[in-house]
Design a protein around this motif. Sequence first.
Motif, short mmCIF file in Angstrom:
data_model
loop_
_atom_site.label_atom_id
_atom_site.label_comp_id
_atom_site.label_asym_id
_atom_site.label_seq_id
_atom_site.Cartn_x
_atom_site.Cartn_y
_atom_site.Cartn_z
N LEU A 52 0.83 -1.21 0.00
CA LEU A 52 0.00 0.00 0.00
C LEU A 52 0.86 1.26 0.00
CD1 LEU A 52 -2.82 1.35 0.28
CD2 LEU A 52 -2.48 1.20 2.75
N VAL A 53 1.86 1.30 0.86
CA VAL A 53 2.72 2.48 0.95
C VAL A 53 3.55 2.63 -0.31
CG1 VAL A 53 4.58 3.55 2.28
CG2 VAL A 53 2.73 2.41 3.47
N SER A 54 3.97 1.51 -0.92
CA SER A 54 4.78 1.61 -2.14
C SER A 54 3.97 2.19 -3.30
CB SER A 54 5.39 0.27 -2.51
OG SER A 54 4.40 -0.62 -2.94
N ARG A 55 2.67 1.98 -3.30
CA ARG A 55 1.83 2.58 -4.34
C ARG A 55 1.85 4.11 -4.22
NH1 ARG A 55 -3.87 0.18 -4.22
NH2 ARG A 55 -4.09 1.49 -6.07
N ILE A 56 1.82 4.61 -3.00
CA ILE A 56 1.90 6.06 -2.79
C ILE A 56 3.28 6.56 -3.21
CG2 ILE A 56 1.81 7.91 -1.07
CD1 ILE A 56 -0.11 6.11 0.55
N TRP A 57 4.33 5.82 -2.84
CA TRP A 57 5.69 6.22 -3.17
C TRP A 57 5.93 6.24 -4.67
CZ3 TRP A 57 10.07 7.78 -0.50
CH2 TRP A 57 9.93 7.89 0.88
N THR A 58 5.37 5.29 -5.42
CA THR A 58 5.58 5.29 -6.86
C THR A 58 4.79 6.39 -7.54
OG1 THR A 58 3.90 3.56 -7.09
CG2 THR A 58 6.18 2.85 -7.04
N TYR A 59 3.67 6.79 -6.93
CA TYR A 59 2.89 7.90 -7.47
C TYR A 59 3.64 9.22 -7.28
CZ TYR A 59 -0.82 11.37 -7.83
OH TYR A 59 -1.56 12.47 -8.17
N ASN A 60 4.13 9.47 -6.06
CA ASN A 60 4.85 10.71 -5.76
C ASN A 60 5.72 10.46 -4.54
OD1 ASN A 60 5.64 13.26 -4.77
ND2 ASN A 60 3.84 14.23 -5.67
N GLN A 61 7.03 10.60 -4.68
CA GLN A 61 7.95 10.29 -3.58
C GLN A 61 7.81 11.27 -2.42
OE1 GLN A 61 11.80 9.88 -5.43
NE2 GLN A 61 11.42 7.73 -5.88
N GLN A 62 7.58 12.54 -2.70
CA GLN A 62 7.41 13.52 -1.62
C GLN A 62 6.15 13.22 -0.83
OE1 GLN A 62 10.42 14.85 -1.04
NE2 GLN A 62 9.38 16.74 -0.58
N LEU A 63 5.06 12.91 -1.52
CA LEU A 63 3.82 12.54 -0.85
C LEU A 63 4.00 11.23 -0.09
CD1 LEU A 63 0.84 13.25 -0.42
CD2 LEU A 63 0.32 11.93 -2.47
N GLY A 64 4.77 10.31 -0.65
CA GLY A 64 5.06 9.05 0.02
C GLY A 64 5.82 9.25 1.31
N LEU A 65 6.82 10.13 1.28
CA LEU A 65 7.59 10.41 2.49
C LEU A 65 6.71 11.06 3.54
CD1 LEU A 65 10.26 10.38 4.01
CD2 LEU A 65 10.81 12.57 2.93
N LEU A 66 5.91 12.04 3.13
CA LEU A 66 5.02 12.71 4.08
C LEU A 66 4.03 11.72 4.69
CD1 LEU A 66 3.92 15.26 5.46
CD2 LEU A 66 2.46 15.58 3.43
N SER A 67 3.42 10.89 3.87
CA SER A 67 2.44 9.94 4.40
C SER A 67 3.11 8.93 5.33
CB SER A 67 1.70 9.24 3.27
OG SER A 67 2.58 8.47 2.49
N THR A 68 4.32 8.50 5.00
CA THR A 68 5.04 7.56 5.86
C THR A 68 5.37 8.19 7.20
OG1 THR A 68 5.98 6.51 3.90
CG2 THR A 68 7.04 6.04 6.00
N ILE A 69 5.84 9.43 7.17
CA ILE A 69 6.15 10.15 8.41
C ILE A 69 4.90 10.30 9.27
CG2 ILE A 69 6.74 12.45 9.29
CD1 ILE A 69 8.86 12.62 7.07
#
Length: 168
Positions: free
Chosen positions: A37-54
């Motif tokens: 699930l998180v990798s889908r966000i990261w592949t869409y946008n890395q900045q958004l992926g980092l923010l969502s992970t944090i």
Amino acid sequence: EIAFGGFGHEVLITICSLMIIGRGLVATGALEPATHLVSRIWTYNQQLGLLSTILICGVISMFINDTPVLVMAMPILLNLAARTGYPASRTLMPVNCAILIGGMSTTIGTSTNLLVVSIAEDLGLRHIGIFDFTDVAIVAALVALPYLWLVGPRLLPAHKPGATASLR
């Protein structure tokens, strides 16, 4: 007797149990759906992926002790680095700091808070509620989280994924 008596304290046993459960989740692959699930966000946008992970890790560490949250997050972050090409060296420290901030916001979020609350109760001091630390932690988070998201990763070295895997 006093020195070794601490090893049987219920808080220490709880923390160790949470670490065992966290390691079990990693070893059994139970975290793989979360990684996907998180990798889908990261592949869409890395900045958004980092923010969502944090944010996700910070919020989870409010309700689960921060050490097991980090134990569970590390394999996910290393797996994300391998899948997306984003350096794990730029995610591990900001996520760890977010986990610590989330953990300090409740009495159950960090080992130190658990011990302080337990000792205060043993000494007969005023009862400390689960969210008594939250106000101060939110102020710290409002300052720290934008920094961890936007500035921190740029200050950290960008090691290639898997470059140090052979050394482990």
